[in-house]
Design a protein around this motif. Structure first.
Motif, PDB file in Angstrom:
ATOM      1  N   SER A  75       0.607  -1.119  -0.010  1.00  0.00           N
ATOM      2  CA  SER A  75       0.052   0.030  -0.057  1.00  0.00           C
ATOM      3  C   SER A  75       0.988   1.095  -0.077  1.00  0.00           C
ATOM      4  CB  SER A  75      -0.822   0.019   1.218  1.00  0.00           C
ATOM      5  OG  SER A  75      -0.085   0.204   2.453  1.00  0.00           O
ATOM      6  N   SER A  76       0.331   2.431  -0.436  1.00  0.00           N
ATOM      7  CA  SER A  76       1.109   3.684  -0.655  1.00  0.00           C
ATOM      8  C   SER A  76       1.321   4.186   0.877  1.00  0.00           C
ATOM      9  CB  SER A  76       0.262   4.585  -1.324  1.00  0.00           C
ATOM     10  OG  SER A  76      -0.778   4.791  -0.658  1.00  0.00           O
ATOM     11  N   GLU A  77       0.604   3.931   1.870  1.00  0.00           N
ATOM     12  CA  GLU A  77       0.895   4.375   3.223  1.00  0.00           C
ATOM     13  C   GLU A  77       1.816   3.513   3.745  1.00  0.00           C
ATOM     14  OE1 GLU A  77      -3.650   4.828   2.312  1.00  0.00           O
ATOM     15  OE2 GLU A  77      -2.008   3.236   2.082  1.00  0.00           O
ATOM     16  N   LEU A  78       1.949   2.220   3.446  1.00  0.00           N
ATOM     17  CA  LEU A  78       3.045   1.417   4.118  1.00  0.00           C
ATOM     18  C   LEU A  78       4.424   1.460   3.249  1.00  0.00           C
ATOM     19  CD1 LEU A  78       3.542  -0.749   6.252  1.00  0.00           C
ATOM     20  CD2 LEU A  78       3.429  -2.492   4.634  1.00  0.00           C
ATOM     21  N   LYS A  79       4.509   1.992   1.988  1.00  0.00           N
ATOM     22  CA  LYS A  79       5.377   2.528   1.302  1.00  0.00           C
ATOM     23  C   LYS A  79       6.050   3.667   2.007  1.00  0.00           C
ATOM     24  CE  LYS A  79       4.346   0.538  -3.218  1.00  0.00           C
ATOM     25  NZ  LYS A  79       4.000   0.938  -4.870  1.00  0.00           N
ATOM     26  N   ALA A  80       5.203   4.722   2.062  1.00  0.00           N
ATOM     27  CA  ALA A  80       5.573   5.974   2.981  1.00  0.00           C
ATOM     28  C   ALA A  80       6.288   5.759   4.065  1.00  0.00           C
ATOM     29  CB  ALA A  80       4.477   6.970   2.973  1.00  0.00           C
ATOM     30  N   LEU A  81       5.777   4.756   4.993  1.00  0.00           N
ATOM     31  CA  LEU A  81       6.491   4.305   6.154  1.00  0.00           C
ATOM     32  C   LEU A  81       8.054   3.838   5.870  1.00  0.00           C
ATOM     33  CD1 LEU A  81       3.640   3.030   8.208  1.00  0.00           C
ATOM     34  CD2 LEU A  81       4.842   5.125   8.656  1.00  0.00           C
ATOM     35  N   LYS A  82       7.996   2.913   4.852  1.00  0.00           N
ATOM     36  CA  LYS A  82       9.263   2.241   4.468  1.00  0.00           C
ATOM     37  C   LYS A  82      10.188   3.365   4.194  1.00  0.00           C
ATOM     38  CE  LYS A  82      12.366  -0.822   3.331  1.00  0.00           C
ATOM     39  NZ  LYS A  82      13.309  -1.515   4.331  1.00  0.00           N
ATOM     40  N   ASP A  83       9.717   4.518   3.373  1.00  0.00           N
ATOM     41  CA  ASP A  83      10.675   5.515   2.960  1.00  0.00           C
ATOM     42  C   ASP A  83      11.144   6.264   4.203  1.00  0.00           C
ATOM     43  OD1 ASP A  83      10.411   4.839   0.402  1.00  0.00           O
ATOM     44  OD2 ASP A  83       8.668   6.166  -0.208  1.00  0.00           O
ATOM     45  N   ARG A  84      10.273   6.403   5.145  1.00  0.00           N
ATOM     46  CA  ARG A  84      10.646   7.407   6.271  1.00  0.00           C
ATOM     47  C   ARG A  84      11.653   6.656   7.218  1.00  0.00           C
ATOM     48  NH1 ARG A  84       6.036  10.268  10.191  1.00  0.00           N
ATOM     49  NH2 ARG A  84       7.500  11.318  11.667  1.00  0.00           N
ATOM     50  N   TYR A  85      11.239   5.369   7.630  1.00  0.00           N
ATOM     51  CA  TYR A  85      11.869   4.756   8.466  1.00  0.00           C
ATOM     52  C   TYR A  85      12.548   3.553   7.970  1.00  0.00           C
ATOM     53  CZ  TYR A  85       8.905   7.034  11.674  1.00  0.00           C
ATOM     54  OH  TYR A  85       7.872   7.922  12.274  1.00  0.00           O
ATOM     55  N   GLU A  86      13.330   3.695   6.995  1.00  0.00           N
ATOM     56  CA  GLU A  86      14.107   2.891   6.120  1.00  0.00           C
ATOM     57  C   GLU A  86      14.738   1.514   6.852  1.00  0.00           C
ATOM     58  OE1 GLU A  86      16.841   2.042   2.215  1.00  0.00           O
ATOM     59  OE2 GLU A  86      16.260   4.063   2.960  1.00  0.00           O
ATOM     60  N   LYS A  87      15.505   2.170   7.822  1.00  0.00           N
ATOM     61  CA  LYS A  87      16.546   1.232   8.814  1.00  0.00           C
ATOM     62  C   LYS A  87      15.733   0.474   9.881  1.00  0.00           C
ATOM     63  CE  LYS A  87      20.630   3.501   7.629  1.00  0.00           C
ATOM     64  NZ  LYS A  87      21.857   4.235   8.130  1.00  0.00           N
ATOM     65  N   LYS A  88      14.496   0.893  10.054  1.00  0.00           N
ATOM     66  CA  LYS A  88      13.846   0.401  11.289  1.00  0.00           C
ATOM     67  C   LYS A  88      12.511  -0.565  10.645  1.00  0.00           C
ATOM     68  CE  LYS A  88      14.514   1.190  14.914  1.00  0.00           C
ATOM     69  NZ  LYS A  88      15.185   0.916  15.978  1.00  0.00           N
ATOM     70  N   ILE A  89      12.625  -0.934   9.418  1.00  0.00           N
ATOM     71  CA  ILE A  89      11.209  -1.553   8.965  1.00  0.00           C
ATOM     72  C   ILE A  89      11.585  -2.419   7.792  1.00  0.00           C
ATOM     73  CG2 ILE A  89      10.513   0.229   7.476  1.00  0.00           C
ATOM     74  CD1 ILE A  89       7.725  -0.623   7.642  1.00  0.00           C
ATOM     75  N   ASN A  90      11.437  -3.944   7.957  1.00  0.00           N
ATOM     76  CA  ASN A  90      11.552  -4.761   6.854  1.00  0.00           C
ATOM     77  C   ASN A  90      10.280  -5.236   6.353  1.00  0.00           C
ATOM     78  OD1 ASN A  90      14.648  -5.272   6.602  1.00  0.00           O
ATOM     79  ND2 ASN A  90      14.225  -5.183   8.851  1.00  0.00           N
ATOM     80  N   LEU A  91       9.993  -5.179   5.160  1.00  0.00           N
ATOM     81  CA  LEU A  91       8.574  -5.678   4.586  1.00  0.00           C
ATOM     82  C   LEU A  91       8.998  -7.042   4.055  1.00  0.00           C
ATOM     83  CD1 LEU A  91       7.664  -2.900   2.345  1.00  0.00           C
ATOM     84  CD2 LEU A  91       7.493  -3.000   4.593  1.00  0.00           C
TER      85      LEU A  91
END
Length: 233
Positions: A38-54
């Motif tokens: 989802s676009s919302e989860l993509k935005a979180l990935k972009d913002r917290y790149e080192k803290k989130i793994n999809l």
């Protein structure tokens, strides 16, 4: 904390991801279709790149769950929290005479067998964690005391999930783990609809407070709401 969240792409799952990241936890966000983020989860990935793994994690597919656990184990020595959030609601509004048994099978596979398989494969990592928390997202629909004639597949799956949670609570006592089935409230999500009175942000915040220990839960309780209050079984 290292936190695994299933059904992380939207709804409560996505808000749990966001709240965990805001609180500086590391998140493994399980998504049924890794190519459909989802676009919302993509935005979180972009913002917290080192803290989130999809990670691809289809809770209806045992091989998918097994591969996801292997992937996480290659990156982490432990997990602190498992949040079994992925779920479906089928057959809403249907009388028992009109029940589609395929809906029942699909619902049990995702809402009950899914969490069981996730725990099966991720529990070795959780047992190495510091906090050892399992949250199964349940529902007041799974309460025997408040049973109603409707939503048969969903209600039966959540009642069974509550029993599984009670079993896990007992199984984890030697590890000082905390295990809860949590009613998240009736929320404005794809499942809850627009008439729901509660925002998923509020529910996610309460669930994170339970996980982090800011909301204290009686040791004898395992079926609770997002505020940590006991629910009727």
């Amino acid at each position: 904390m290292n936190i695994l969240i299933t059904g992380a792409n939207r709804g409560l799952g996505r808000h749990l991801v966001e709240k965990a990241l805001l609180n500086n936890h590391k998140v493994y966000a399980g998504i049924r279709k890794i190519n459909d983020v989802s676009s919302e989860l993509k935005a979180l990935k972009d913002r917290y790149e080192k803290k989130i793994n999809l990670i691809g994690l289809d809770v209806s597919d045992e091989e998918s769950v097994k591969k996801a656990a292997l992937q996480v184990s290659k990156e982490e020595d432990y997990l602190d929290v498992i949040i079994n959030n992925a779920g479906i609601l089928k057959g809403r509004g249907k009388e028992i005479e009109d029940l589609d048994c395929t809906d029942l099978e699909d619902t049990l596979k995702i809402n009950l067998m899914g969490p069981m398989m996730v725990v099966k494969y991720f529990l070795p990592l959780l047992k190495k964690g510091r906090d050892k928390v399992i949250i199964n997202i349940s529902s007041e629909a799974g309460s025997f005391a408040n049973a109603y004639g409707g939503d048969y597949p969903y209600a039966v799956s959540k009642a069974a999930l509550n029993f599984f949670t009670a079993q896990l609570k007992d199984a984890m006592k030697d590890y000082k783990g905390r295990v809860y089935a949590v009613h998240p409230g009736w929320m404005k999500t794809d499942m809850g609809g627009t008439s729901a009175p509660l925002s998923p942000e509020i529910s996610a915040e309460g669930i994170m407070k339970i996980i982090e220990g800011d909301i204290k839960v009686d040791d004898n309780q395992f079926f609770i709401d997002f505020k940590g209050q006991p629910m009727k079984l």
